[in-house]
Structures are given as structure tokens and as C-alpha cells.
Write an enzyme that holds these catalytic residues in place. Structure first.
Site, PDB file in Angstrom:
ATOM      1  CE  LYS A  27       3.701  10.856   4.142  1.00 24.67           C
ATOM      2  NZ  LYS A  27       3.726  12.262   4.610  1.00 24.67           N
ATOM      3  NE  ARG A  60      -2.154  10.070   6.910  1.00 24.42           N
ATOM      4  CZ  ARG A  60      -1.646  10.434   5.726  1.00 24.42           C
ATOM      5  NH1 ARG A  60      -1.388   9.561   4.799  1.00 24.42           N
ATOM      6  NH2 ARG A  60      -1.377  11.701   5.512  1.00 24.42           N
ATOM      7  NE  ARG A 101       1.826  18.844  -0.787  1.00 27.57           N
ATOM      8  CZ  ARG A 101       1.715  17.837   0.072  1.00 27.57           C
ATOM      9  NH1 ARG A 101       2.580  16.839   0.062  1.00 27.57           N
ATOM     10  NH2 ARG A 101       0.745  17.848   0.952  1.00 27.57           N
ATOM     11  NE  ARG A 135      -2.704  17.000  -1.036  1.00 25.95           N
ATOM     12  CZ  ARG A 135      -2.053  16.222  -0.196  1.00 25.95           C
ATOM     13  NH1 ARG A 135      -0.935  15.602  -0.585  1.00 25.95           N
ATOM     14  NH2 ARG A 135      -2.485  16.049   1.032  1.00 25.95           N
ATOM     15  NE  ARG A 185      -2.726  17.430   5.262  1.00 26.50           N
ATOM     16  CZ  ARG A 185      -2.199  18.144   4.254  1.00 26.50           C
ATOM     17  NH1 ARG A 185      -2.656  19.358   3.991  1.00 26.50           N
ATOM     18  NH2 ARG A 185      -1.246  17.643   3.532  1.00 26.50           N
TER      19      ARG A 185
HETATM   20  P1  ADP Z   1       4.644  14.350   1.712  1.00 25.31           P
HETATM   21  O1  ADP Z   1       4.341  13.377   0.602  1.00 25.31           O
HETATM   22  O2  ADP Z   1       5.396  13.736   2.849  1.00 25.31           O
HETATM   23  O3  ADP Z   1       3.424  15.081   2.184  1.00 25.31           O
HETATM   24  P2  ADP Z   1       6.024  15.901  -0.387  1.00 25.31           P
HETATM   25  O4  ADP Z   1       6.968  14.910  -0.956  1.00 25.31           O
HETATM   26  O5  ADP Z   1       4.815  16.234  -1.165  1.00 25.31           O
HETATM   27  O6  ADP Z   1       5.616  15.452   1.112  1.00 25.31           O
HETATM   28  O7  ADP Z   1       6.854  17.234  -0.075  1.00 25.31           O
HETATM   29  C1  ADP Z   1       6.211  18.416   0.399  1.00 25.31           C
HETATM   30  C2  ADP Z   1       6.804  19.644  -0.285  1.00 25.31           C
HETATM   31  O8  ADP Z   1       8.132  19.858   0.200  1.00 25.31           O
HETATM   32  C3  ADP Z   1       6.925  19.526  -1.804  1.00 25.31           C
HETATM   33  O9  ADP Z   1       6.649  20.799  -2.361  1.00 25.31           O
HETATM   34  C4  ADP Z   1       8.372  19.102  -2.036  1.00 25.31           C
HETATM   35  O10 ADP Z   1       8.889  19.594  -3.277  1.00 25.31           O
HETATM   36  C5  ADP Z   1       9.100  19.762  -0.848  1.00 25.31           C
HETATM   37  N1  ADP Z   1      10.194  18.938  -0.296  1.00 25.31           N
HETATM   38  C6  ADP Z   1      10.245  17.584  -0.179  1.00 25.31           C
HETATM   39  N2  ADP Z   1      11.391  17.176   0.424  1.00 25.31           N
HETATM   40  C7  ADP Z   1      12.077  18.313   0.724  1.00 25.31           C
HETATM   41  C8  ADP Z   1      13.354  18.572   1.357  1.00 25.31           C
HETATM   42  N3  ADP Z   1      14.124  17.564   1.812  1.00 25.31           N
HETATM   43  N4  ADP Z   1      13.732  19.853   1.496  1.00 25.31           N
HETATM   44  C9  ADP Z   1      12.946  20.873   1.041  1.00 25.31           C
HETATM   45  N5  ADP Z   1      11.755  20.707   0.425  1.00 25.31           N
HETATM   46  C10 ADP Z   1      11.310  19.446   0.275  1.00 25.31           C
HETATM   47  P1  ADP Z   2       0.179  14.268   3.255  1.00 26.73           P
HETATM   48  O1  ADP Z   2       0.820  15.060   2.172  1.00 26.73           O
HETATM   49  O2  ADP Z   2      -0.475  15.082   4.312  1.00 26.73           O
HETATM   50  O3  ADP Z   2       1.046  13.208   3.819  1.00 26.73           O
HETATM   51  P2  ADP Z   2      -1.688  12.430   1.888  1.00 26.73           P
HETATM   52  O4  ADP Z   2      -1.813  12.722   0.444  1.00 26.73           O
HETATM   53  O5  ADP Z   2      -0.945  11.223   2.314  1.00 26.73           O
HETATM   54  O6  ADP Z   2      -1.145  13.722   2.588  1.00 26.73           O
HETATM   55  O7  ADP Z   2      -3.135  12.355   2.547  1.00 26.73           O
HETATM   56  C1  ADP Z   2      -4.103  13.360   2.352  1.00 26.73           C
HETATM   57  C2  ADP Z   2      -5.341  13.052   3.212  1.00 26.73           C
HETATM   58  O8  ADP Z   2      -5.902  11.792   2.803  1.00 26.73           O
HETATM   59  C3  ADP Z   2      -5.052  12.887   4.700  1.00 26.73           C
HETATM   60  O9  ADP Z   2      -5.067  14.129   5.394  1.00 26.73           O
HETATM   61  C4  ADP Z   2      -6.208  11.956   5.118  1.00 26.73           C
HETATM   62  O10 ADP Z   2      -7.422  12.693   5.249  1.00 26.73           O
HETATM   63  C5  ADP Z   2      -6.365  11.047   3.916  1.00 26.73           C
HETATM   64  N1  ADP Z   2      -5.527   9.826   4.028  1.00 26.73           N
HETATM   65  C6  ADP Z   2      -4.454   9.485   3.257  1.00 26.73           C
HETATM   66  N2  ADP Z   2      -3.931   8.306   3.633  1.00 26.73           N
HETATM   67  C7  ADP Z   2      -4.685   7.878   4.686  1.00 26.73           C
HETATM   68  C8  ADP Z   2      -4.646   6.733   5.528  1.00 26.73           C
HETATM   69  N3  ADP Z   2      -3.706   5.788   5.394  1.00 26.73           N
HETATM   70  N4  ADP Z   2      -5.587   6.639   6.501  1.00 26.73           N
HETATM   71  C9  ADP Z   2      -6.527   7.577   6.672  1.00 26.73           C
HETATM   72  N5  ADP Z   2      -6.622   8.681   5.917  1.00 26.73           N
HETATM   73  C10 ADP Z   2      -5.722   8.840   4.931  1.00 26.73           C
END
Ligand code: ADP
Ligand code: ADP
Ligand code: ZN
Length: 223
Positions: A18, A93, A132, A166, A177
Site C-alpha cells: 500500500k 480498517r 522492509r 519499524r 497484524r
Molecule cells: P504496506 O504499506 O502495505 O504495509 P509496503 O508498501 O511497505 O506495504 O511494502 C512492504 C515491503 O514489501 C516493502 O519492503 C516493499 O519494498 C516490498 N514490496 C512492496 N510491493 C512489493 C511487490 N509487489 N513485490 C515485492 N515486494 C514488494
Molecule cells: P501496515 O504496514 O501493517 O499496513 P500501518 O503503518 O498501516 O501498517 O499501521 C501500523 C499500525 O498502526 C497498525 O498495526 C495499527 O496498530 C495502527 N494503525 C494504522 N492505521 C490504523 C487504523 N486505520 N485503525 C487502527 N489502527 C491503525
């Protein structure tokens, strides 16, 4: 009314991509990325009341209460330029948040145009999360195997040499999660499908392929 804006939600479990895709959409379409995870991490770092509530919950992989998340989101929405629309990354969420989002957008004379689900296998998520890291200076995201900077140790975007991981990106918290995601957030795809707003993308494909599919959806939306 500001209905020329395109507002979309990126849905998907932790590690789905995302944040990575949202940053690319910002570059390409001038949208504003609104990540509640980033906003909450900022609140934790600043030691605000919202941050103090969120800290322990985030470390455990649970969900921060809806009212706290909504407040940080509304503060951000009312404090700046919305570009050509907003990408909600990691929000909503819960069903409660989804309903609250409709109300917030309506108050601002806006509406939701599309919810896009990034579909991935749970088994791959642990590796995505464990690998990541981000540039400490500009926030660009990287991965130990799937997305390294062109020059090892140097950010492609800003040239920075400091990177961070992180605190909640460890194998144990990832499982919590993922469970939270399936229990609370996955039902939202059905919620948006019923309203005819859902598109899905196979996010097991390479980053650029997913970005291409997203661009197609957006171009259709703004046509
Ligand atoms: P999210 O925001 O959904 O938690 P991230 O965008 O941070 O996910 O992506 C999680 C990890 O996976 C990062 O280290 C990113 O570089 C990698 N990543 C994201 N999209 C892909 C993909 N399509 N294939 C392989 N690795 C990916
Ligand atoms: P991910 O890479 O797991 O998608 P985020 O950076 O979006 O992680 O979120 C990290 C943490 O922040 C989540 O595990 C949750 O504890 C909290 N969080 C983020 N967005 C929300 C939301 N919309 N509602 C509740 N908790 C949230
Ligand atoms: Zn950088």
C-alpha cells in the site's frame, strides 16, 4: 463541491504494498497520500495524547481505537492542500471507520471514488515485512531482496545513507497484524464490493506491474 478530485482507498494486509504504491501515485497523479500508520507513528514520536494511547497497541499489532484514528485523520485533512485527491493508505480498517469516512468526506463536499484491494498470500507477507526498511531522510521504501537501492546503502531518491526499520516489523507482531487484518479489515472488501466501488489487483506481481494496473484504474476513474 470538489468532485473533480479522485479519492481512493488502498486496502490490503500489512506488507501488501500500500505504502509503496501510494508513493508512486503521488508522483504520477499528484494525489495526497494519507497513511494513518504514518500519522500515528508521528503522534507516538511527538508524545501527543493520541500517540500515548496508540504506542502499546501498535507494538502489539492491535488496532488503535476508531476515535483516536479519526481525530488524527481529520486534523491532517483539514490542515493542508488535498492535491488532486486523496489516497487513504491503511484506512479504513474497520466497518466503523468506513462509515465515518463517508461522513467526513460528505462534510468536506467530497466522495469516495474507488477502493482498491491489493491481494496477496499471507505466507509471503512475513518476508515482505521482515525485509522492509525505509530511507530515514525521505521515507522512500526498500526491501532486502525485492527492492534494493541502485547503489547499496544510498537512497535512490535523495542520496541519504541512513535507513530505518519499524519497531513492529518483526515476525511475532506480523502474525498478530495479519490476524487483526482478517478479523477486522478483510470484511471491508465486501462492504465496498456491494457499493460497486471495489477493484482488486493481484499484488503478488512485481511492484511495477501492480503500479501499471493501478494507473489503468485511475485513468479510467478520471476519464
Ligand atoms: P504496506 O504499506 O502495505 O504495509 P509496503 O508498501 O511497505 O506495504 O511494502 C512492504 C515491503 O514489501 C516493502 O519492503 C516493499 O519494498 C516490498 N514490496 C512492496 N510491493 C512489493 C511487490 N509487489 N513485490 C515485492 N515486494 C514488494
Ligand atoms: P501496515 O504496514 O501493517 O499496513 P500501518 O503503518 O498501516 O501498517 O499501521 C501500523 C499500525 O498502526 C497498525 O498495526 C495499527 O496498530 C495502527 N494503525 C494504522 N492505521 C490504523 C487504523 N486505520 N485503525 C487502527 N489502527 C491503525
Ligand atoms: Zn531518501
Amino acid at each position: 463541491m470538489t468532485d473533480t478530485l479522485t479519492n481512493l482507498i488502498l486496502l490490503g494486509p500489512p506488507g501488501a504494498g500500500k505504502g509503496t504504491q501510494a508513493r508512486m501515485l503521488v508522483e504520477r497523479f499528484g494525489l495526497l497520500q494519507l497513511s494513518t500508520g504514518d500519522l500515528l507513528r508521528e503522534a507516538v514520536a511527538n508524545g501527543t495524547a493520541a500517540g500515548r494511547t496508540a504506542k502499546g497497541i501498535m507494538e502489539q499489532g492491535g488496532l488503535v481505537p476508531d476515535d483516536v484514528v479519526l481525530q488524527v485523520l481529520k486534523d491532517r485533512l483539514s490542515s493542508g492542500n488535498l492535491g488532486s485527491g486523496v489516497i487513504f493508505d491503511g484506512f479504513p480498517r474497520t466497518l466503523g471507520q468506513a462509515e465515518a469516512l463517508d461522513a467526513v468526506l460528505a462534510e468536506m463536499g467530497m466522495k469516495l471514488d474507488r477502493a482498491i484491494a491489493l491481494e496477496v498470500d499471507d505466507a509471503a507477507m512475513v518476508d515482505r515485512i521482515a525485509g522492509r526498511y525505509t530511507c530515514a531522510h525521505c521515507g522512500e521504501g526498500y526491501h532486502d531482496t525485492s527492492k534494493q537501492p541502485a547503489t547499496v546503502g544510498k537512497c535512490d531518491v535523495c542520496g541519504g545513507t541512513d535507513f530505518k526499520r519499524r519497531a513492529d516489523d518483526n515476525a511475532e507482531t506480523v502474525r498478530a497484524r495479519l490476524e487483526t487484518y482478517h478479523a477486522e479489515t478483510a470484511p471491508l472488501t465486501e462492504f465496498y464490493a456491494r457499493r460497486g466501488l471495489l477493484s482488486s489487483i493481484d499484488a503478488m506481481q512485481p511492484i511495477e506491474t501492480v503500479a501499471g494496473r493501478l494507473a489503468e484504474i485511475l485513468e479510467r476513474e478520471s476519464a
